[in-house]
Design a protein around this motif. Structure first.
Motif, PDB file in Angstrom:
ATOM      1  N   ILE A  74      -5.912   4.815  -6.723  1.00 23.84           N
ATOM      2  CA  ILE A  74      -6.999   5.683  -6.254  1.00 23.84           C
ATOM      3  C   ILE A  74      -6.464   7.108  -6.321  1.00 23.84           C
ATOM      4  CG2 ILE A  74      -8.539   6.277  -4.341  1.00 23.84           C
ATOM      5  CD1 ILE A  74      -8.244   3.424  -3.307  1.00 23.84           C
ATOM      6  N   ASN A  75      -7.137   7.942  -7.119  1.00 20.56           N
ATOM      7  CA  ASN A  75      -6.664   9.303  -7.307  1.00 20.56           C
ATOM      8  C   ASN A  75      -7.845  10.193  -7.702  1.00 20.56           C
ATOM      9  OD1 ASN A  75      -5.103  11.648  -8.340  1.00 20.56           O
ATOM     10  ND2 ASN A  75      -3.381  10.237  -8.127  1.00 20.56           N
ATOM     11  N   THR A  76      -7.818  11.450  -7.256  1.00 22.63           N
ATOM     12  CA  THR A  76      -8.921  12.353  -7.606  1.00 22.63           C
ATOM     13  C   THR A  76      -8.810  12.855  -9.047  1.00 22.63           C
ATOM     14  OG1 THR A  76      -7.621  14.114  -6.639  1.00 22.63           O
ATOM     15  CG2 THR A  76      -9.414  13.253  -5.289  1.00 22.63           C
ATOM     16  N   ASP A  77      -7.601  12.803  -9.611  1.00 21.69           N
ATOM     17  CA  ASP A  77      -7.371  13.365 -10.944  1.00 21.69           C
ATOM     18  C   ASP A  77      -7.490  12.278 -12.012  1.00 21.69           C
ATOM     19  OD1 ASP A  77      -6.527  14.581 -13.228  1.00 21.69           O
ATOM     20  OD2 ASP A  77      -4.458  14.886 -12.572  1.00 21.69           O
ATOM     21  N   PRO A  78      -8.574  12.316 -12.820  1.00 27.51           N
ATOM     22  CA  PRO A  78      -8.737  11.257 -13.831  1.00 27.51           C
ATOM     23  C   PRO A  78      -7.643  11.278 -14.898  1.00 27.51           C
ATOM     24  CG  PRO A  78     -10.383  12.995 -14.133  1.00 27.51           C
ATOM     25  CD  PRO A  78      -9.668  13.296 -12.851  1.00 27.51           C
ATOM     26  N   ILE A 111      -2.078   5.118  -3.797  1.00 31.24           N
ATOM     27  CA  ILE A 111      -3.114   6.026  -3.320  1.00 31.24           C
ATOM     28  C   ILE A 111      -2.572   7.453  -3.288  1.00 31.24           C
ATOM     29  CG2 ILE A 111      -4.678   6.522  -1.395  1.00 31.24           C
ATOM     30  CD1 ILE A 111      -4.608   3.495  -0.821  1.00 31.24           C
ATOM     31  N   GLY A 112      -3.202   8.321  -4.065  1.00 31.01           N
ATOM     32  CA  GLY A 112      -2.732   9.709  -4.136  1.00 31.01           C
ATOM     33  C   GLY A 112      -1.368   9.835  -4.788  1.00 31.01           C
ATOM     34  N   ILE A 113      -1.063   8.883  -5.660  1.00 32.99           N
ATOM     35  CA  ILE A 113       0.220   8.893  -6.378  1.00 32.99           C
ATOM     36  C   ILE A 113      -0.065   9.230  -7.835  1.00 32.99           C
ATOM     37  CG2 ILE A 113       2.042   7.371  -7.274  1.00 32.99           C
ATOM     38  CD1 ILE A 113       2.169   6.043  -4.582  1.00 32.99           C
ATOM     39  N   SER A 114       0.624  10.256  -8.371  1.00 32.62           N
ATOM     40  CA  SER A 114       0.326  10.701  -9.737  1.00 32.62           C
ATOM     41  C   SER A 114       0.838   9.710 -10.778  1.00 32.62           C
ATOM     42  CB  SER A 114       0.944  12.066  -9.985  1.00 32.62           C
ATOM     43  OG  SER A 114       2.351  11.956  -9.950  1.00 32.62           O
ATOM     44  N   GLY A 115       1.937   9.016 -10.471  1.00 33.97           N
ATOM     45  CA  GLY A 115       2.476   8.036 -11.408  1.00 33.97           C
ATOM     46  C   GLY A 115       3.593   8.577 -12.283  1.00 33.97           C
ATOM     47  N   VAL A 134       0.879  -1.164   0.000  1.00 33.32           N
ATOM     48  CA  VAL A 134       0.000   0.000   0.000  1.00 33.32           C
ATOM     49  C   VAL A 134       0.912   1.208   0.000  1.00 33.32           C
ATOM     50  CG1 VAL A 134      -1.691   1.272   1.337  1.00 33.32           C
ATOM     51  CG2 VAL A 134      -1.784  -1.228   1.280  1.00 33.32           C
ATOM     52  N   SER A 135       0.742   2.111  -0.979  1.00 32.92           N
ATOM     53  CA  SER A 135       1.712   3.171  -1.155  1.00 32.92           C
ATOM     54  C   SER A 135       1.011   4.512  -1.316  1.00 32.92           C
ATOM     55  CB  SER A 135       2.526   2.833  -2.402  1.00 32.92           C
ATOM     56  OG  SER A 135       3.696   3.580  -2.457  1.00 32.92           O
ATOM     57  N   GLY A 136       1.590   5.548  -0.728  1.00 34.52           N
ATOM     58  CA  GLY A 136       0.958   6.861  -0.768  1.00 34.52           C
ATOM     59  C   GLY A 136       1.844   7.939  -1.340  1.00 34.52           C
ATOM     60  N   GLY A 137       1.210   8.978  -1.900  1.00 30.80           N
ATOM     61  CA  GLY A 137       1.952  10.090  -2.496  1.00 30.80           C
ATOM     62  C   GLY A 137       1.460  11.427  -1.990  1.00 30.80           C
ATOM     63  N   ARG A 138       1.830  12.463  -2.744  1.00 31.15           N
ATOM     64  CA  ARG A 138       1.470  13.827  -2.361  1.00 31.15           C
ATOM     65  C   ARG A 138      -0.034  14.018  -2.223  1.00 31.15           C
ATOM     66  NH1 ARG A 138       6.002  17.370  -5.450  1.00 31.15           N
ATOM     67  NH2 ARG A 138       5.715  15.781  -7.038  1.00 31.15           N
ATOM     68  N   GLY A 139      -0.799  13.220  -2.991  1.00 29.13           N
ATOM     69  CA  GLY A 139      -2.247  13.331  -2.963  1.00 29.13           C
ATOM     70  C   GLY A 139      -2.864  12.964  -1.620  1.00 29.13           C
ATOM     71  N   LEU A 140      -2.071  12.378  -0.721  1.00 32.15           N
ATOM     72  CA  LEU A 140      -2.610  12.062   0.612  1.00 32.15           C
ATOM     73  C   LEU A 140      -2.867  13.339   1.405  1.00 32.15           C
ATOM     74  CD1 LEU A 140      -0.631   8.962   1.944  1.00 32.15           C
ATOM     75  CD2 LEU A 140      -2.807   9.053   0.743  1.00 32.15           C
ATOM     76  N   GLY A 141      -2.158  14.402   1.064  1.00 26.58           N
ATOM     77  CA  GLY A 141      -2.433  15.702   1.681  1.00 26.58           C
ATOM     78  C   GLY A 141      -1.748  15.924   3.018  1.00 26.58           C
ATOM     79  N   GLY A 142      -1.093  14.925   3.560  1.00 31.28           N
ATOM     80  CA  GLY A 142      -0.415  15.139   4.843  1.00 31.28           C
ATOM     81  C   GLY A 142       0.043  13.826   5.447  1.00 31.28           C
ATOM     82  N   ALA A 143       0.875  13.924   6.487  1.00 31.33           N
ATOM     83  CA  ALA A 143       1.413  12.729   7.137  1.00 31.33           C
ATOM     84  C   ALA A 143       0.293  11.867   7.714  1.00 31.33           C
ATOM     85  CB  ALA A 143       2.397  13.130   8.237  1.00 31.33           C
ATOM     86  N   GLU A 144      -0.810  12.505   8.110  1.00 27.98           N
ATOM     87  CA  GLU A 144      -1.908  11.743   8.726  1.00 27.98           C
ATOM     88  C   GLU A 144      -2.514  10.763   7.714  1.00 27.98           C
ATOM     89  OE1 GLU A 144      -1.737  14.989   8.336  1.00 27.98           O
ATOM     90  OE2 GLU A 144      -3.429  15.601   7.092  1.00 27.98           O
ATOM     91  N   GLY A 145      -2.357  11.053   6.406  1.00 25.98           N
ATOM     92  CA  GLY A 145      -2.836  10.136   5.384  1.00 25.98           C
ATOM     93  C   GLY A 145      -2.159   8.769   5.503  1.00 25.98           C
ATOM     94  N   PHE A 146      -0.880   8.777   5.897  1.00 22.37           N
ATOM     95  CA  PHE A 146      -0.168   7.500   6.026  1.00 22.37           C
ATOM     96  C   PHE A 146      -0.696   6.681   7.196  1.00 22.37           C
ATOM     97  CE2 PHE A 146       2.738   9.437   3.056  1.00 22.37           C
ATOM     98  CZ  PHE A 146       3.118   8.349   2.275  1.00 22.37           C
ATOM     99  N   ALA A 147      -1.251   7.362   8.208  1.00 24.70           N
ATOM    100  CA  ALA A 147      -1.873   6.636   9.323  1.00 24.70           C
ATOM    101  C   ALA A 147      -3.079   5.850   8.809  1.00 24.70           C
ATOM    102  CB  ALA A 147      -2.270   7.615  10.420  1.00 24.70           C
ATOM    103  N   GLU A 148      -3.834   6.471   7.889  1.00 23.67           N
ATOM    104  CA  GLU A 148      -4.981   5.781   7.269  1.00 23.67           C
ATOM    105  C   GLU A 148      -4.493   4.580   6.456  1.00 23.67           C
ATOM    106  OE1 GLU A 148      -8.306   6.528   7.707  1.00 23.67           O
ATOM    107  OE2 GLU A 148      -7.367   7.745   9.276  1.00 23.67           O
ATOM    108  N   LEU A 149      -3.408   4.810   5.705  1.00 28.04           N
ATOM    109  CA  LEU A 149      -2.854   3.735   4.883  1.00 28.04           C
ATOM    110  C   LEU A 149      -2.416   2.555   5.753  1.00 28.04           C
ATOM    111  CD1 LEU A 149      -3.099   5.401   2.405  1.00 28.04           C
ATOM    112  CD2 LEU A 149      -0.664   5.127   1.958  1.00 28.04           C
ATOM    113  N   GLN A 150      -1.927   2.857   6.947  1.00 25.71           N
ATOM    114  CA  GLN A 150      -1.471   1.789   7.836  1.00 25.71           C
ATOM    115  C   GLN A 150      -2.611   0.863   8.237  1.00 25.71           C
ATOM    116  OE1 GLN A 150       1.020   4.072  10.502  1.00 25.71           O
ATOM    117  NE2 GLN A 150       2.812   2.930   9.807  1.00 25.71           N
ATOM    118  N   LYS A 151      -3.798   1.442   8.392  1.00 23.07           N
ATOM    119  CA  LYS A 151      -4.957   0.599   8.729  1.00 23.07           C
ATOM    120  C   LYS A 151      -5.232  -0.372   7.597  1.00 23.07           C
ATOM    121  CE  LYS A 151      -7.151   4.330  11.308  1.00 23.07           C
ATOM    122  NZ  LYS A 151      -8.154   5.371  11.120  1.00 23.07           N
TER     123      LYS A 151
END
Lengths: 323, 263
Positions: free
Chosen positions: A286-290, A265-269, A206-223
């Protein structure tokens, strides 16, 4: 006769996965070129793996029999490798923090060519032909390298031998070490705590990028990672922002991973990130930008705010995995 | 401490793959319409150089770049974040993947404009991604080299460094003179220039040296023979999983993952 060399690493008597890959590659090259494959085992501690190194493809396992080589020290290792490289046609090193550290300096000392981060290596008409990604993975360069060459080869790009090779010879070389060459001293090695699964071994990441919006996003990813027994990774952007430790960075300049499932998740690629997951079997984004490039690499995509999807995904996965 | 920082001007690595174009048979991508920037890891190295100058009063930072005359743009950027001096090693076109050639010219330029106690460079340039020039410069100057450095501080007569490794980092003490190659870390993101410093940077001189005037170490090692430079094979676009709301999307996604047998 010329030799092909592979620098090996081992934990007690077991060669590392990467070493098995490099020996497999070295064996195939040596067969194609009609050369001998010699494996370097720096330090007597690695010498315990000599038998396994022969079975993994080497014709000769050369133990560099000097206890000061048990721990990696670049100046001493360069001295030992340069002194014991006898008629090298090719020298194969892992594309990791050791091999990348050594390769340019070893090539210079052996006055040989240098090809780093190879993802494909073959022997053709008396020369090495190798491919590597360039421009952060936006292009692939193929080059022919006549004459002696030092190569670094990426993890997960070559296969170990399918069947153990029989025969071969174990040699102990007494290496003369001159400590006057040492100008860099290891004070301390600090292991970053990895809770859960090591990225290199993870079947699911499970991997996160800038799109997570903050360090707290990684806490969600950990779940999410906990439910999937997954490793946690990050893009370079997230690491630079201090949201994730550098050891989580995946990409051309981070870890190269090969999970069955990669959840981005939140990774532009960016291509340099995708270069680290080129051998992932299934990518889900998973990304907000199509328009994000990640959707042209992924098998499945969700165009949505991860914060809204993740709680439902965690619930649905928990239910599905219970069955 | 006299510090040199090697900067490379490259095609913006953030450019999207659609705008990145390769002519058939070319051994370089087309640079039409793509901005050129300081290679990202060189920015990290520049930041580390500026931090070391702050920790070691009396130090100077000299930015050195090799390329055509337009390369002066990135040297101005280095001056704007308060590098003390700038040197352009002029060649006709942007350096290609001939690392031995590039390193020998840069080593000669460092000898001519130095002597330097410390030479910094990014771990690899964001165009050819080879990760070779910094370490080769060290060999040619006869300096020790530490790669993948993230942090550095003066310590005794040398430096105390953090070097990134696979699952953590090493703390290393190194003697001067020294070459460091630098990798990214939250602690070495390049600072933004102050408006006043940007204006001052335009007035600071940039020393230009013609590469042909340098006694570059001759190397017997020929450049790589590039057989092909191609785009990677295209991949099919993702199947987008939709639904009425996030709950339905999540349920469908899990169902698809089960069908693909990846759970």
């Amino acid at each position: 006769m010329e030799n092909i060399y592979v620098l090996t690493d081992a934990v007690e008597s077991r060669p590392t996965r990467n070493t098995l890959e490099l020996l497999g590659l070295g064996h195939r090259l040596a067969q194609a070129a009609g050369l001998k494959l010699r494996a370097w085992l720096p330090g007597p501690a690695r010498g315990q793996a000599a038998t396994a190194v022969l079975a993994a493809g080497a014709d000769e396992a050369v133990i560099l029999d000097e206890p000061r080589l048990d721990t990696y020290q670049p100046e001493l290792w360069l001295q030992a490798l340069t002194a014991t490289a006898s008629a090298p046609a090719a020298v194969i090193l892992p594309a990791d923090s050791t091999g990348r550290d050594l390769a340019p300096r070893l090539a210079y000392r052996l006055q040989s060519q240098l090809f780093t981060d190879a993802v494909e290596v073959s022997w053709s008409d008396g020369a090495v032909v190798a491919k590597r990604p360039v421009y952060g993975g936006k292009a692939i360069m193929t080059a022919r390298v006549a004459g002696p060459v030092v190569l670094t080869v990426r993890a997960h790009t070559a296969s170990p031998l399918a069947e153990p090779k029989t025969g071969g010879e174990i040699l102990r070389e007494a290496v003369q070490i001159d400590e006057a060459v040492v100008h860099t001293r290891l004070v301390e090695h600090v292991e970053e705590k990895t809770e859960g699964v090591r990225l290199e071994d993870a079947r699911v990441i499970v991997s996160g990028g800038r799109g997570l919006g903050g360090a707290e996003g990684f806490a969600e990813l950990q779940k999410l990672a906990a439910i999937l027994h997954a490793g946690i990774g990050a893009s370079r952007g997230a690491v630079d922002l201090g949201w994730a430790p550098p050891s989580w960075q995946i990409g051309q300049t981070g870890k190269i991973v090969s999970p069955d499932l990669y959840l981005a998740i939140g990774i532009s690629g960016a291509s340099q990130h995708m270069a680290g997951v080129a051998s992932a079997k299934t990518i889900v984004a998973i990304n907000t930008d199509p328009e994000a490039p990640i959707f042209s690499y992924a098998r499945l995509g969700v165009v949505a705010d991860y914060k809204k999807v993740l709680p439902h995904l965690i619930t649905a996965l928990a239910a599905a995995l219970k069955q | 401490m006299k510090i040199a920082i090697l900067l490379k001007r490259i095609l913006d690595p953030e450019v999207s793959p659609h705008k990145f174009s390769l002519e058939p048979g070319a051994t370089r991508p087309s640079d039409a319409g793509i901005p050129k920037v300081i290679s990202p890891f060189d920015e990290n190295a520049l930041e580390l150089a500026l931090q070391l100058r702050e920790k070691s009063p009396g130090s100077t930072v000299t930015a050195i770049s090799m390329g055509p005359p337009e390369t002066v743009e990135i040297l101005r950027k280095a001056l704007a974040v308060t590098a003390d001096a700038a040197v352009l090693v002029q060649i006709e076109t942007d350096p290609g993947p001939d690392a031995f050639g590039t390193a020998s010219t840069l080593a000669a330029a460092l000898q001519k404009t130095g002597p330097f106690d410390l030479v910094l460079a990014g771990r690899q340039a964001g165009d050819w991604d080879q990760g070779q020039v910094g370490s080769l410069v060290a060999e040619m100057l006869g300096f020790p080299c530490v790669t993948f450095v993230t942090q550095a501080s003066p310590s005794g007569n040398g430096l105390r460094l953090q070097r990134e490794s696979e699952n953590g980092y090493d703390v290393i003490d190194a003697d001067l003179p020294l070459v460091l190659t630098v990798t990214n870390h939250p602690g070495n993101v390049l600072r933004l220039p102050k408006v006043r410093d940007v204006m001052m940077a335009n007035r600071k001189p940039v020393t230009t040296i013609a590469a042909s005037d340098l006694a570059a170490m001759s190397t017997k090692i020929p450049p790589l023979e590039i057989l092909a430079l191609e785009k990677p094979p295209a991949v099919a676009a993702a199947e987008i999983v939709g639904g009425r709301d996030e709950q339905e999307i999540a349920a469908r996604l899990v169902q698809k993952l089960q069908e693909l047998k990846v759970l």
